[in-house]
Design an enzyme around this catalytic site. Structure first.
Site, short mmCIF file in Angstrom:
data_model
loop_
_atom_site.label_atom_id
_atom_site.label_comp_id
_atom_site.label_asym_id
_atom_site.label_seq_id
_atom_site.Cartn_x
_atom_site.Cartn_y
_atom_site.Cartn_z
N ARG A 1 0.84 -1.20 0.00
CA ARG A 1 0.00 0.00 0.00
C ARG A 1 0.86 1.24 0.00
O ARG A 1 2.01 1.23 0.47
CB ARG A 1 -0.92 0.04 1.23
CG ARG A 1 -1.95 -1.09 1.27
CD ARG A 1 -2.89 -0.93 2.44
NE ARG A 1 -3.73 -2.10 2.62
CZ ARG A 1 -4.61 -2.25 3.61
NH1 ARG A 1 -4.78 -1.28 4.49
NH2 ARG A 1 -5.33 -3.35 3.70
N SER B 1 -7.94 -1.38 0.95
CA SER B 1 -8.96 -1.62 1.96
C SER B 1 -9.63 -0.31 2.36
O SER B 1 -10.08 0.44 1.50
CB SER B 1 -8.34 -2.34 3.17
OG SER B 1 -9.34 -2.79 4.05
N GLU C 1 -11.06 -10.95 13.32
CA GLU C 1 -10.11 -9.96 13.83
C GLU C 1 -10.88 -8.79 14.44
O GLU C 1 -11.96 -8.44 13.95
CB GLU C 1 -9.24 -9.40 12.69
CG GLU C 1 -8.36 -10.42 12.00
CD GLU C 1 -7.48 -9.78 10.94
OE1 GLU C 1 -6.28 -10.06 10.93
OE2 GLU C 1 -8.01 -8.99 10.13
N GLU C 2 -10.30 -8.17 15.46
CA GLU C 2 -10.99 -7.07 16.14
C GLU C 2 -11.21 -5.87 15.23
O GLU C 2 -11.99 -4.98 15.55
CB GLU C 2 -10.22 -6.66 17.38
CG GLU C 2 -8.82 -6.10 17.14
CD GLU C 2 -8.80 -4.67 16.65
OE1 GLU C 2 -9.61 -3.86 17.12
OE2 GLU C 2 -7.97 -4.36 15.78
#
Length: 552
Positions: free
Chosen positions: A50, A149, A394-395
């Site tokens: 990214r 994302s 995942e949190e």
């Protein structure tokens, strides 16, 4: 309150916060990365490479070099099937897709593109890979998704999913990254490429209806009949992301009372509310970014949203508002393992070390093992593929789970399925996830949790990642004896890229972000907000000491 929080968090984005898309695209093509400058090299984080064209960290040369390195990897590994290529709605995703296609076509790779330039969610790419490979063909498929994302609009991203359908592991990404950087150092010598017009006409370039294949198959993962029969009023905010056209198709195909709040696609994302730091970020787990759906919560029995590539979810209910990801994931684990009778008896619960310990309590009550790993969905993909994991989460609001028959659905995060599961849970149980979380905590205890984020440069991030148990000199945490200091995940022994300190009633973890120039401190307490504040204060002291040492 996060001391680094912007006073403008949650407010509409002003014109000054919007990117100049034309300038960004011009920089993508005109700027040439200098591989002798660290920040301009290819670097795979927890989910692909990214960067931004403005920073010369995500430009045409990066994509050309990475794609050639992927082609080299495919040849070396004997991967001869189609490559499913998807994009999200970030401004840099379409040119990155075009650049990749020029290289893929020149290398003779069979590429599957969505028709009409349709956007393609990450889970649709993972689903397509698995469906192809399930046929038993010796020519295995893999995929690429051009997406950063939920990152800000100025960013671009590029991630590779090997034949298991999920994010590539570190062994693969390190090799691809090293090869890509060699191509940069050689001025792209050895990179095969053809003009885009020729690549689009190449016999190896095909069209694949990702949307229809994914939408038509949804009832194998979600009880769509239960949702339809319940008559629930559902609302979704695609946040201008890759699933923007999937939701109307889902409503039509499965005859749901589903309202899409907006189908606007805008590469500036001018419709977004500013996130915690005053940036535009399409994060469905952020109460700041999710202002539009939160304001509409009373119109729906359940509302949900997804990020830009639709691999993350956010759940909104009339009573609870926006559920914290940990709250919803705890409810999901409790529900799925009670309502999926065809799942294997030994299918475990996958979680990361910074995801709530309530999931461990839920799993213990269900008599299911827990697979506790570092941050990064790559650690779950193989377990989901072979059924050793029934669920992985995942949190940061990413999750995936098996089909209803116990086989793999996706091995990458699926925000669409996780969102629709909230509707299934409500339809089947008669209670929405917010109410079910309340019932769960009455039985197992209610954790107070928070996450602090703050800017960090490369040197500071490196110092945080290198934190060791020897740097924790105290024997107590917020008045309780420390029971463990962890730098490796208990599930697989892999380094967590930071540190986790645990006591009987709470814990904290500190680590640098793998996708942005920030660090994160996670904390949780089963003794309430004051105890959590103590934990976070002590954690901040540890982080401050590490950052101070890095700057000396």
């Amino acid at each position: 309150m996060n001391p680094h929080q912007s006073p403008f968090a949650g407010q509409s984005a002003p014109t000054s916060a919007l990117i100049d898309v034309d300038q960004l695209l011009a920089a993508y093509f005109s700027e040439r990365p200098d591989p002798s400058v660290a920040v301009q090299r290819v670097a795979f984080g927890t989910s692909g490479h990214r960067g931004s064209a403005f920073d010369v960290s995500f430009n045409e040369w990066h994509v050309l070099a990475i794609t050639q390195a992927i082609c080299d990897h495919r040849r070396a590994q004997g991967i001869a099937g189609p490559l499913f290529l998807g994009i999200d709605t970030h401004a840099l995703s379409k040119p990155a897709c075009d650049s990749a296609l020029e290289v893929l076509a020149a290398n003779g790779v069979d590429v599957m593109l969505a028709p009409g330039g349709e956007f393609t969610p990450t889970p649709a790419v993972s689903h397509a890979i698995l469906v192809h490979n399930r046929t038993g063909s010796s020519a295995q498929a893999d995929g690429i998704v051009a997406t950063p994302s939920h990152n800000p609009p100025r960013d671009g991203g590029f991630k590779y999913n090997p034949p298991h359908g999920g994010p590539a592991g570190s062994d693969i990404t390190q090799a691809i990254g090293a090869a890509a950087n060699r191509y940069l150092e050689q001025g792209l010598q050895g990179v095969r490429r053809m003009p885009l017009t020729a690549a689009l006409r190449a016999s190896t370039t095909h069209r694949h209806d990702f949307l229809r294949h994914y939408v038509d198959d949804l009832d194998h993962a979600i009880d769509m009949e239960a949702i339809r029969g319940s008559g629930l009023r559902l609302g979704v905010d695609p946040l201008g992301g890759a699933g923007v056209h999937y939701w109307p198709a889902i409503a039509e195909r499965w005859r749901l009372d589903l309202t899409v709040l907006s189908e606007v696609v805008d590469p500036q994302f001018a419709f977004m509310a500013l996130d915690w730091d005053g940036q535009i970020r399409m994060d469905p787990s952020s109460r700041f970014a999710m202002q539009r759906l939160i304001a509409a919560k009373d119109r729906f029995d359940v509302g949900f949203a997804c990020d830009t590539d639709h691999d993350r979810h956010g759940i909104v209910t009339p009573g609870a508002g926006l559920l914290a990801p940990n709250h919803y994931l705890s409810v999901v684990v409790d529900y799925l393992f009670r309502h999926r009778p065809k799942w294997g008896a030994h299918a475990a619960v996958g979680k990361t070390v910074v995801t709530t310990a309530l999931i461990e309590r839920v799993a213990a009550r269900l008599k299911r093992a827990v697979f506790d790993v570092p941050v990064g969905f790559k650690w779950f993909s193989q377990g989901l593929l072979d059924g050793r994991l029934g669920f992985a989460g995942e949190e940061s609001a990413g999750a995936a789970f098996l089909r209803r028959d116990g086989t793999a659905w996706t091995t990458d995060k699926d925000g669409i399925a996780a969102a629709l599961l909230a509707a299934e849970i409500t339809a089947v149980t008669g209670s929405d996830p917010g109410r079910l979380y309340g019932a769960l905590t009455k039985d197992l205890g209610e954790p107070a949790a928070d996450r602090v984020e703050a800017p960090a440069n490369a040197q500071q991030k490196q110092a945080l990642a290198a934190l060791s148990a020897s740097q924790i000199t105290t024997t107590t945490l917020a008045g309780e004896p420390i029971t463990s200091v962890c730098t490796q995940a208990p599930g697989n022994g892999a380094a967590i890229g930071g540190i986790k300190v645990s006591a009987p009633s709470g814990w904290y973890a500190a680590r640098p972000s793998g996708t942005e120039d920030i660090y994160k401190i996670y904390g949780e307490s089963f003794r309430g907000a004051e105890h959590l504040a103590q934990i976070l204060a002590e954690a901040q002291k540890t982080v401050d000491a590490a950052l101070q040492a890095a700057s000396n």
